[in-house]
Motif scaffolding. Structure first.
Motif, PDB file in Angstrom:
ATOM      1  N   GLN A 187       0.933  -1.198  -0.381  1.00  0.00           N
ATOM      2  CA  GLN A 187      -0.286   0.211   0.595  1.00  0.00           C
ATOM      3  C   GLN A 187       0.872   1.576   0.294  1.00  0.00           C
ATOM      4  OE1 GLN A 187      -3.697  -0.315  -0.272  1.00  0.00           O
ATOM      5  NE2 GLN A 187      -2.786  -2.647  -0.534  1.00  0.00           N
ATOM      6  N   ILE A 188       0.437   2.748  -0.501  1.00  0.00           N
ATOM      7  CA  ILE A 188       0.854   3.537  -0.175  1.00  0.00           C
ATOM      8  C   ILE A 188       0.262   4.187   0.543  1.00  0.00           C
ATOM      9  CG2 ILE A 188       1.050   6.080  -2.463  1.00  0.00           C
ATOM     10  CD1 ILE A 188       1.224   4.935  -5.044  1.00  0.00           C
ATOM     11  N   VAL A 189       2.137   4.508   1.345  1.00  0.00           N
ATOM     12  CA  VAL A 189       1.264   5.344   2.903  1.00  0.00           C
ATOM     13  C   VAL A 189       2.136   6.590   2.826  1.00  0.00           C
ATOM     14  CG1 VAL A 189       1.251   3.676   3.666  1.00  0.00           C
ATOM     15  CG2 VAL A 189       3.397   4.177   3.514  1.00  0.00           C
ATOM     16  N   THR A 190       1.255   7.533   3.247  1.00  0.00           N
ATOM     17  CA  THR A 190       2.560   8.685   4.029  1.00  0.00           C
ATOM     18  C   THR A 190       3.336   8.991   5.282  1.00  0.00           C
ATOM     19  OG1 THR A 190       0.032  10.098   2.366  1.00  0.00           O
ATOM     20  CG2 THR A 190       1.585  11.711   3.760  1.00  0.00           C
ATOM     21  N   VAL A 191       4.488   9.619   4.321  1.00  0.00           N
ATOM     22  CA  VAL A 191       5.398   9.607   5.589  1.00  0.00           C
ATOM     23  C   VAL A 191       5.667  11.023   5.403  1.00  0.00           C
ATOM     24  CG1 VAL A 191       5.926   7.222   5.563  1.00  0.00           C
ATOM     25  CG2 VAL A 191       7.279   8.829   3.657  1.00  0.00           C
ATOM     26  N   PRO A 192       6.630  11.739   6.592  1.00  0.00           N
ATOM     27  CA  PRO A 192       6.876  12.922   6.389  1.00  0.00           C
ATOM     28  C   PRO A 192       7.833  13.327   4.893  1.00  0.00           C
ATOM     29  CG  PRO A 192       7.284  11.945   8.663  1.00  0.00           C
ATOM     30  CD  PRO A 192       6.704  10.699   7.697  1.00  0.00           C
ATOM     31  N   LEU A 193       7.617  14.581   4.508  1.00  0.00           N
ATOM     32  CA  LEU A 193       9.142  14.657   4.179  1.00  0.00           C
ATOM     33  C   LEU A 193      10.049  13.931   4.563  1.00  0.00           C
ATOM     34  CD1 LEU A 193       8.427  18.417   3.141  1.00  0.00           C
ATOM     35  CD2 LEU A 193       8.261  16.518   1.471  1.00  0.00           C
ATOM     36  N   ALA A 194      11.392  13.949   3.250  1.00  0.00           N
ATOM     37  CA  ALA A 194      12.165  13.260   3.995  1.00  0.00           C
ATOM     38  C   ALA A 194      12.550  12.634   5.308  1.00  0.00           C
ATOM     39  CB  ALA A 194      13.863  14.810   4.176  1.00  0.00           C
ATOM     40  N   ALA A 195      11.979  11.205   5.562  1.00  0.00           N
ATOM     41  CA  ALA A 195      11.248  10.271   6.312  1.00  0.00           C
ATOM     42  C   ALA A 195      12.523   9.698   7.214  1.00  0.00           C
ATOM     43  CB  ALA A 195      10.233   9.632   6.576  1.00  0.00           C
ATOM     44  N   LYS A 196      13.194   9.423   5.969  1.00  0.00           N
ATOM     45  CA  LYS A 196      14.136   8.627   6.194  1.00  0.00           C
ATOM     46  C   LYS A 196      15.258   9.281   5.250  1.00  0.00           C
ATOM     47  CE  LYS A 196      13.969   3.657   6.154  1.00  0.00           C
ATOM     48  NZ  LYS A 196      13.541   3.002   5.652  1.00  0.00           N
ATOM     49  N   THR A 197      16.941   8.448   5.377  1.00  0.00           N
ATOM     50  CA  THR A 197      17.745   9.558   4.871  1.00  0.00           C
ATOM     51  C   THR A 197      19.155   7.688   5.679  1.00  0.00           C
ATOM     52  OG1 THR A 197      19.306  10.185   7.438  1.00  0.00           O
ATOM     53  CG2 THR A 197      17.708  11.928   5.790  1.00  0.00           C
ATOM     54  N   ARG A 198      19.932   7.764   4.474  1.00  0.00           N
ATOM     55  CA  ARG A 198      21.061   6.616   4.701  1.00  0.00           C
ATOM     56  C   ARG A 198      22.238   7.037   3.511  1.00  0.00           C
ATOM     57  NH1 ARG A 198      19.269   1.121   1.596  1.00  0.00           N
ATOM     58  NH2 ARG A 198      21.468   0.857   0.907  1.00  0.00           N
ATOM     59  N   LYS A 199      23.038   7.176   3.413  1.00  0.00           N
ATOM     60  CA  LYS A 199      24.544   7.014   2.496  1.00  0.00           C
ATOM     61  C   LYS A 199      23.975   6.026   1.525  1.00  0.00           C
ATOM     62  CE  LYS A 199      26.594   9.962   4.897  1.00  0.00           C
ATOM     63  NZ  LYS A 199      28.653   8.967   5.722  1.00  0.00           N
ATOM     64  N   ILE A 200      24.303   6.249   0.292  1.00  0.00           N
ATOM     65  CA  ILE A 200      24.455   5.152  -0.853  1.00  0.00           C
ATOM     66  C   ILE A 200      25.285   6.083  -1.855  1.00  0.00           C
ATOM     67  CG2 ILE A 200      23.040   4.629  -3.127  1.00  0.00           C
ATOM     68  CD1 ILE A 200      20.277   5.462  -0.930  1.00  0.00           C
ATOM     69  N   ASP A 201      25.417   4.122  -2.278  1.00  0.00           N
ATOM     70  CA  ASP A 201      26.512   4.807  -3.767  1.00  0.00           C
ATOM     71  C   ASP A 201      26.302   5.074  -5.018  1.00  0.00           C
ATOM     72  OD1 ASP A 201      28.687   5.436  -5.681  1.00  0.00           O
ATOM     73  OD2 ASP A 201      29.968   3.268  -4.711  1.00  0.00           O
ATOM     74  N   PHE A 202      24.878   5.549  -5.397  1.00  0.00           N
ATOM     75  CA  PHE A 202      24.716   6.159  -6.495  1.00  0.00           C
ATOM     76  C   PHE A 202      25.275   5.150  -7.925  1.00  0.00           C
ATOM     77  CE2 PHE A 202      22.084   8.588  -3.890  1.00  0.00           C
ATOM     78  CZ  PHE A 202      21.233   7.977  -3.420  1.00  0.00           C
ATOM     79  N   GLY A 203      26.859   5.825  -8.162  1.00  0.00           N
ATOM     80  CA  GLY A 203      27.718   5.155  -8.945  1.00  0.00           C
ATOM     81  C   GLY A 203      28.432   6.393  -9.136  1.00  0.00           C
ATOM     82  N   ALA A 204      29.144   7.045  -8.026  1.00  0.00           N
ATOM     83  CA  ALA A 204      29.573   7.947  -8.261  1.00  0.00           C
ATOM     84  C   ALA A 204      30.739   8.903  -6.357  1.00  0.00           C
ATOM     85  CB  ALA A 204      29.273   9.122  -8.586  1.00  0.00           C
ATOM     86  N   GLY A 238      21.386  20.739   5.183  1.00  0.00           N
ATOM     87  CA  GLY A 238      20.708  21.772   5.237  1.00  0.00           C
ATOM     88  C   GLY A 238      19.668  21.674   4.665  1.00  0.00           C
ATOM     89  N   MET A 239      19.980  20.166   3.772  1.00  0.00           N
ATOM     90  CA  MET A 239      18.391  20.550   2.298  1.00  0.00           C
ATOM     91  C   MET A 239      16.791  19.228   3.701  1.00  0.00           C
ATOM     92  SD  MET A 239      17.683  18.771  -1.080  1.00  0.00           S
ATOM     93  CE  MET A 239      18.967  19.762  -2.017  1.00  0.00           C
ATOM     94  N   VAL A 240      18.721  18.347   3.836  1.00  0.00           N
ATOM     95  CA  VAL A 240      17.176  17.350   4.310  1.00  0.00           C
ATOM     96  C   VAL A 240      16.319  18.646   6.084  1.00  0.00           C
ATOM     97  CG1 VAL A 240      17.467  15.744   6.076  1.00  0.00           C
ATOM     98  CG2 VAL A 240      18.308  15.990   4.077  1.00  0.00           C
ATOM     99  N   LYS A 241      17.294  18.554   6.873  1.00  0.00           N
ATOM    100  CA  LYS A 241      16.696  20.194   7.769  1.00  0.00           C
ATOM    101  C   LYS A 241      15.953  20.507   7.482  1.00  0.00           C
ATOM    102  CE  LYS A 241      21.005  19.600  10.863  1.00  0.00           C
ATOM    103  NZ  LYS A 241      22.424  21.019  11.447  1.00  0.00           N
ATOM    104  N   GLN A 242      15.689  20.995   6.247  1.00  0.00           N
ATOM    105  CA  GLN A 242      14.766  22.231   5.535  1.00  0.00           C
ATOM    106  C   GLN A 242      13.184  21.254   5.756  1.00  0.00           C
ATOM    107  OE1 GLN A 242      15.871  24.584   1.858  1.00  0.00           O
ATOM    108  NE2 GLN A 242      14.336  25.841   2.179  1.00  0.00           N
ATOM    109  N   LEU A 243      13.413  19.736   5.083  1.00  0.00           N
ATOM    110  CA  LEU A 243      12.635  20.163   4.557  1.00  0.00           C
ATOM    111  C   LEU A 243      11.965  19.214   5.807  1.00  0.00           C
ATOM    112  CD1 LEU A 243      13.729  17.650   1.009  1.00  0.00           C
ATOM    113  CD2 LEU A 243      11.643  19.501   0.924  1.00  0.00           C
ATOM    114  N   LYS A 244      12.285  18.803   6.141  1.00  0.00           N
ATOM    115  CA  LYS A 244      11.849  17.920   8.030  1.00  0.00           C
ATOM    116  C   LYS A 244      11.489  19.200   8.699  1.00  0.00           C
ATOM    117  CE  LYS A 244      14.977  14.169   9.082  1.00  0.00           C
ATOM    118  NZ  LYS A 244      13.558  13.316   9.368  1.00  0.00           N
ATOM    119  N   ARG A 245      11.871  20.668   8.989  1.00  0.00           N
ATOM    120  CA  ARG A 245      11.602  21.720   9.259  1.00  0.00           C
ATOM    121  C   ARG A 245       9.990  21.677   8.610  1.00  0.00           C
ATOM    122  NH1 ARG A 245      15.740  25.201   8.278  1.00  0.00           N
ATOM    123  NH2 ARG A 245      17.154  24.138   9.440  1.00  0.00           N
TER     124      ARG A 245
END
Length: 353
Positions: A187-204, A238-245
């Motif tokens: 099911q698609i559920v609503t969560v807060p903006l920037a609900a989760k963060t993690r470190k990811i190597d997208f390829g660079a 900074g972006m994560v903090k801004q969205l969480k606010r």
């Protein structure tokens, strides 16, 4: 082929992505009918390329779907698609024309999926999202499902510096008051903006990343059946903090006055990247699946700039639906229609070693 089979339309042809697609179509020797609501802009673009055109506001289709009569396929490039997709889809169903668009909006994908049976009965395809990021991530999701058929969790993401076109920026403005979105237990559920963060190597290299309410929360489920899905992009602390606010006053962002103000700022400040910028900026796409046993598989690809992917990808799918896939029907994601190798057909795609 009859006239209808030969005729297809690009609606929203004078927008940023629309113009790119028109240029690619003409270069490929194709002659789409151009359409949009501004007679001055549509006529000028059509005359520039020697193409036929039609002028109408999208909402006029609710009263007269004959505005797309004798059209075999419509590629809708007029965003935000929350305001254009449903009316155009319904008109395409009535006129038995295939429908494509370049959205990334979850609600549009879910609405199209709900029309699956109607599309099958009318013998047409509804395939929104035939651009970036859905083509690359949809194909990555399909590859990962094949690598781990018993996967229970899927994470997708992309690292792109493509910049925003006006339409994409306005879509992002509309999405803010709706919060974040993930899929849990199917099911698609609503969560807060920037609900989760993690470190990811997208390829660079590894980067901080945050969840976003992107279209793959919908499409990847219809593609793979994996019940738990998240989508990530790189983000500074900074972006994560801004969205969480912003979660604290999220309802205010949906007020008409606020939305109008933000969209007017988009009109004044956002133009979309120029050709030189598009050509030098590539995009890394990443995906990861895990199963109940905790086993993990990852897959990465590199693709061209997002707007190049949109122009090339939408044109490739349109040509296929007027050719070898003309008999297809129902709701599709790009990879369920064209296969997981679709992204590999696009210029600039580099597979991981």
């Amino acid at each position: 082929m009859n006239d209808k089979q030969q005729s297809w339309m690009i609606y929203g042809a004078t927008g940023y992505s629309g113009k790119l697609i028109v240029e690619r179509a003409v270069k490929a020797g194709l002659a789409p009918v151009l359409a949009g609501r501004s007679e001055q802009k549509v006529k000028a673009l059509a005359e520039q390329h020697g193409l036929d055109y039609r002028v109408f506001d999208i909402h006029a289709l609710a009263k007269s779907d004959a505005l797309i009569s004798n059209i075999a396929l419509v590629l809708n490039c007029a965003g935000p698609f929350s305001q254009t997709a449903e009316v155009m889809m319904q008109a395409c169903l009535k006129q038995q024309a295939h429908y494509l668009d370049i959205t990334g909006e979850i609600a549009v994908f879910e609405m199209a999926a709900s029309l699956n049976q109607a599309a099958k009965e009318r013998g047409v395809v509804l395939c929104p999202g035939v651009g970036f990021d859905v083509i690359p991530t949809d194909c990555v999701a399909a590859r990962l499902k094949a690598m781990m058929p018993d996967a229970t969790h899927l994470a997708l993401g992309f690292d792109s510096r493509s910049g925003f076109s006006p339409g994409t920026a306005k879509t992002s403005v509309e999405a803010l008051p709706q919060g974040g979105k993930v899929r849990k237990g199917g099911q698609i559920v609503t969560v807060p903006l920037a609900a989760k963060t993690r470190k990811i190597d997208f390829g660079a290299g590894e980067k901080l990343a945050m969840t976003i309410p992107w279209g793959d929360v919908s499409t990847a489920y219809h593609n793979t059946g994996i019940p738990n899905i998240e989508v990530y992009i790189p983000a500074s602390p900074g972006m994560v903090k801004q969205l969480k606010r912003m979660n604290w006053f999220k309802p205010l962002l949906g007020l008409g006055l606020v939305q109008n103000f933000l969209k007017k700022r988009v009109d004044k400040k956002v133009r979309g990247p120029d050709q030189a910028t598009r050509e030098k900026l590539t995009t890394h796409v990443w995906g990861e699946v895990t199963n109940a046993a905790g086993e993990r598989q990852t897959y990465r690809i590199q693709v061209a700039n997002g707007y190049e992917v949109t122009a090339d990808g939408s044109l490739l799918v349109a040509q296929a639906l007027m050719g070898k896939h003309a008999g297809a029907s129902g709701y599709h994601t790009p990879s369920t229609l064209m296969g997981a190798g679709l992204v590999e057909q696009l210029p600039g795609t580099v597979l991981s070693p």
